[in-house]
Design an enzyme around this catalytic site. Structure first.
Site, PDB file in Angstrom:
ATOM      1  N   PRO A  99       0.825  -1.212   0.000  1.00 27.16           N
ATOM      2  CA  PRO A  99       0.000   0.000   0.000  1.00 27.16           C
ATOM      3  C   PRO A  99       0.858   1.262   0.000  1.00 27.16           C
ATOM      4  O   PRO A  99       1.852   1.328   0.706  1.00 27.16           O
ATOM      5  CB  PRO A  99      -0.761  -0.117   1.332  1.00 27.16           C
ATOM      6  N   GLY A 100       0.493   2.222  -0.792  1.00 27.39           N
ATOM      7  CA  GLY A 100       1.193   3.505  -0.800  1.00 27.39           C
ATOM      8  C   GLY A 100       0.229   4.618  -0.431  1.00 27.39           C
ATOM      9  O   GLY A 100       0.231   5.138   0.686  1.00 27.39           O
ATOM     10  N   ARG A 101      -0.640   4.912  -1.382  1.00 24.31           N
ATOM     11  CA  ARG A 101      -1.560   6.031  -1.224  1.00 24.31           C
ATOM     12  C   ARG A 101      -2.397   5.941   0.049  1.00 24.31           C
ATOM     13  O   ARG A 101      -2.573   6.928   0.761  1.00 24.31           O
ATOM     14  CB  ARG A 101      -2.499   6.064  -2.448  1.00 24.31           C
TER      15      ARG A 101
ATOM     16  N   ARG B 117      -0.255  16.397  -9.450  1.00 28.07           N
ATOM     17  CA  ARG B 117      -1.387  15.493  -9.678  1.00 28.07           C
ATOM     18  C   ARG B 117      -2.545  16.134 -10.445  1.00 28.07           C
ATOM     19  O   ARG B 117      -3.100  15.496 -11.346  1.00 28.07           O
ATOM     20  CB  ARG B 117      -1.883  14.887  -8.356  1.00 28.07           C
TER      21      ARG B 117
ATOM     22  N   CYS C 212       4.619  29.190 -16.184  1.00 28.03           N
ATOM     23  CA  CYS C 212       4.225  29.725 -17.487  1.00 28.03           C
ATOM     24  C   CYS C 212       3.619  28.666 -18.388  1.00 28.03           C
ATOM     25  O   CYS C 212       4.149  28.408 -19.469  1.00 28.03           O
ATOM     26  CB  CYS C 212       5.438  30.330 -18.160  1.00 28.03           C
ATOM     27  N   GLU C 213       2.582  27.988 -17.941  1.00 28.27           N
ATOM     28  CA  GLU C 213       1.798  27.179 -18.869  1.00 28.27           C
ATOM     29  C   GLU C 213       0.407  26.977 -18.288  1.00 28.27           C
ATOM     30  O   GLU C 213       0.232  26.947 -17.070  1.00 28.27           O
ATOM     31  CB  GLU C 213       2.457  25.854 -19.230  1.00 28.27           C
TER      32      GLU C 213
HETATM   33  C1  LIG Z   1       2.601   2.223  -7.261  1.00 28.75           C
HETATM   34  C2  LIG Z   1       2.674   0.821  -6.792  1.00 28.75           C
HETATM   35  C3  LIG Z   1       2.122   0.469  -5.564  1.00 28.75           C
HETATM   36  C4  LIG Z   1       1.366   1.439  -4.670  1.00 28.75           C
HETATM   37  O1  LIG Z   1       0.163   1.849  -5.214  1.00 28.75           O
HETATM   38  P1  LIG Z   1      -0.863   2.703  -4.302  1.00 28.75           P
HETATM   39  O2  LIG Z   1      -1.985   2.982  -5.211  1.00 28.75           O
HETATM   40  O3  LIG Z   1      -0.137   3.928  -3.895  1.00 28.75           O
HETATM   41  O4  LIG Z   1      -1.250   1.858  -3.160  1.00 28.75           O
HETATM   42  C5  LIG Z   1       2.259  -0.837  -5.139  1.00 28.75           C
HETATM   43  N1  LIG Z   1       2.908  -1.763  -5.901  1.00 28.75           N
HETATM   44  C6  LIG Z   1       3.458  -1.458  -7.091  1.00 28.75           C
HETATM   45  C7  LIG Z   1       4.158  -2.503  -7.860  1.00 28.75           C
HETATM   46  C8  LIG Z   1       3.356  -0.151  -7.581  1.00 28.75           C
HETATM   47  O5  LIG Z   1       3.894   0.139  -8.760  1.00 28.75           O
END
Ligand SMILES: *Cc1c(COP(=O)(O)O)cnc(C)c1O
Length: 422
Positions: free
Chosen positions: A278-280, A317, A347-348
């Site tokens: 998990p990232g986001r 984003r 400038c865009e």
């Molecule tokens: C970007 C990525 C993630 C994380 O995705 P989220 O949407 O931020 O949870 C996990 N695994 C891989 C392989 C990714 O490229």
């Protein structure tokens, strides 16, 4: 839930008023809440364990927010790291995350990066193609090592979300088909430089519907069972990241317990170690981008531009993914909402955060916060237009610390050097 709330009429991060940070560090600046990061991680960990998915490896996707202070905050709780470059592996190590909890993913790993990962002893290298399998095998043999690998499968499902962050369709560049995965697993089992330990998938990002995930996970379970019936050992199933977060006014993502319950249901009786990336969902709502209003520019044609000191180089984003960020005044003024186009100074025309947004009335000098900016914010920032890299601040309770200072103009110029003939 996050720890950015109004307190005494102004927005604070935990117990620190955002005004204090803006005064001390200047704007634009990213502000992260330790308590929110910790909460998101522990909720996910406890929810997975509660659903019976015990001892899962939760490898936080470093690319979402790669600041070492963020990685340390999560690493101390036991998080691993999902990395996509040598730089990210080095960041994870610098944060004290043990190699045994680091996963190395990505479609284009160089030989040098693979060698570095092997020498570091990362837990798993996710293999995205046959040429990469051959390269990892050869590199490991050259170093007299054996790489623990997982084959990344592309489950060919439509995951929703923005096209630029969807990864799970056959037409995307990621992973191999199920048939190919079986063939590569068998091939890998006979190579001296690798040891296949599992299979992996990741179908996209900001997914707000469990159905495509479930479809992918059912197929992944089937693959594990087929591989085992062919006599292979499959110890780990990496289900990727991708769970969406509430970006206000946007489709509501599933709660972590619904996600965990779905996985427990799909995987019932399958004896395997799960890994998640998990990232986001960990970082997004743990951070804001704080900016100051430079001008309110009312045009005779009728548009009203709110010109900020933050720009697309600080938060890309909206320009790149048409992303929506809630924008909140730090000290809301009373009065009827006013409709603004919120723009940066670059400038865009792409340097537009949003158009026709009704906000409380704002004046030059006011502070605003872009909410949900903790993921894919600072980690995607640049110095476009020679604007020094945006700084980052971490809050813990009543304390805050600058965890990436704003470079000076001298720092910025010192990174370049003249060609000998100039
Ligand atoms: C970007 C990525 C993630 C994380 O995705 P989220 O949407 O931020 O949870 C996990 N695994 C891989 C392989 C990714 O490229």
């Amino acid at each position: 839930m996050n720890h950015f709330e109004l307190s005494g009429g102004e927005l604070a991060c935990e117990d620190v008023p955002l005004t204090r940070i803006a005064d001390a560090v200047g704007t634009p600046v990213y502000v992260y809440s330790s308590a929110t990061l910790e909460r998101h991680y522990t909720v996910l960990r406890d929810t997975l364990a509660g659903a019976g998915l015990k001892d899962s490896l939760i490898a936080y996707a470093v690319k979402a927010n790669s600041n070492v202070a963020v990685l340390k905050t999560l690493g101390r709780l036991g998080a691993g790291a999902d990395t996509v470059s040598e730089g990210e592996i080095r960041r994870a190590l610098a944060a004290g995350i043990p190699p045994g909890r680091i996963v190395f993913s990505g479609v284009g790993k160089t030989t040098a990066e693979i060698a570095f990962a092997l020498e570091t002893g990362v837990a798993e290298i996710n293999i995205e193609s046959e040429p990469e399998l051959d390269l990892v095998n050869a590199t490991a043999q050259g170093l007299s090592r054996r790489a623990e690998i997982a084959i990344r499968v592309n489950p060919d499902v439509e995951a929703g979300g923005h096209a630029k962050i969807s990864t799970g369709k056959a037409e995307n560049k990621f992973g191999v088909s199920f048939d190919e995965a079986e063939r590569l697993y068998a091939k890998a089992a006979n190579l001296a430089g690798v040891r296949p330990v599992g299979v992996a998938c990741h179908i996209g990002s900001q997914i707000t519907d469990l159905a495509p995930m479930e479809a992918a996970f059912v197929k992944m379970r089937g693959l594990v069972e087929r591989l085992r019936s062919e006599g292979h050992t499959v110890e780990r199933l990496d289900l990727g990241g991708g769970l969406g977060v509430p970006y206000f006014n946007q489709p509501t993502p599933p709660e972590p317990d619904a996600y965990a319950a779905m996985i427990a249901r799909v995987m019932r009786g399958l004896d395997i170690q799960f890994a998640f990336e998990p990232g986001r969902m960990i970082a997004a709502n743990a951070g804001v981008l704080l900016a100051r209003v430079l001008h309110v520019n009312e045009r005779p044609e009728g548009r009203r531009f709110l010109v900020l000191d933050a720009a697309m180089n600080d938060l890309v984003r909206p320009a790149m993914y048409d992303a929506y960020h809630d924008i909140r005044p730090v000290k809301p003024r009373p009065g009827e909402p006013v409709v603004y186009d919120v723009v940066g100074p670059i400038c865009e025309t792409g340097d537009t955060f949003t158009r026709d947004r009704a906000l409380p009335p704002l004046e030059a000098g006011d502070l605003v916060a872009f909410m949900s900016a903790g993921a894919y914010g600072a980690s995607m920032s640049s110095e476009y237009n020679s604007r020094p890299l945006v700084p980052e601040v971490m809050v813990k309770g009543a304390d805050f610390a600058v965890v990436r200072p704003r470079p000076t103009y001298e720092d910025m110029l010192a990174r370049e050097q003249p060609a000998p003939w100039l």
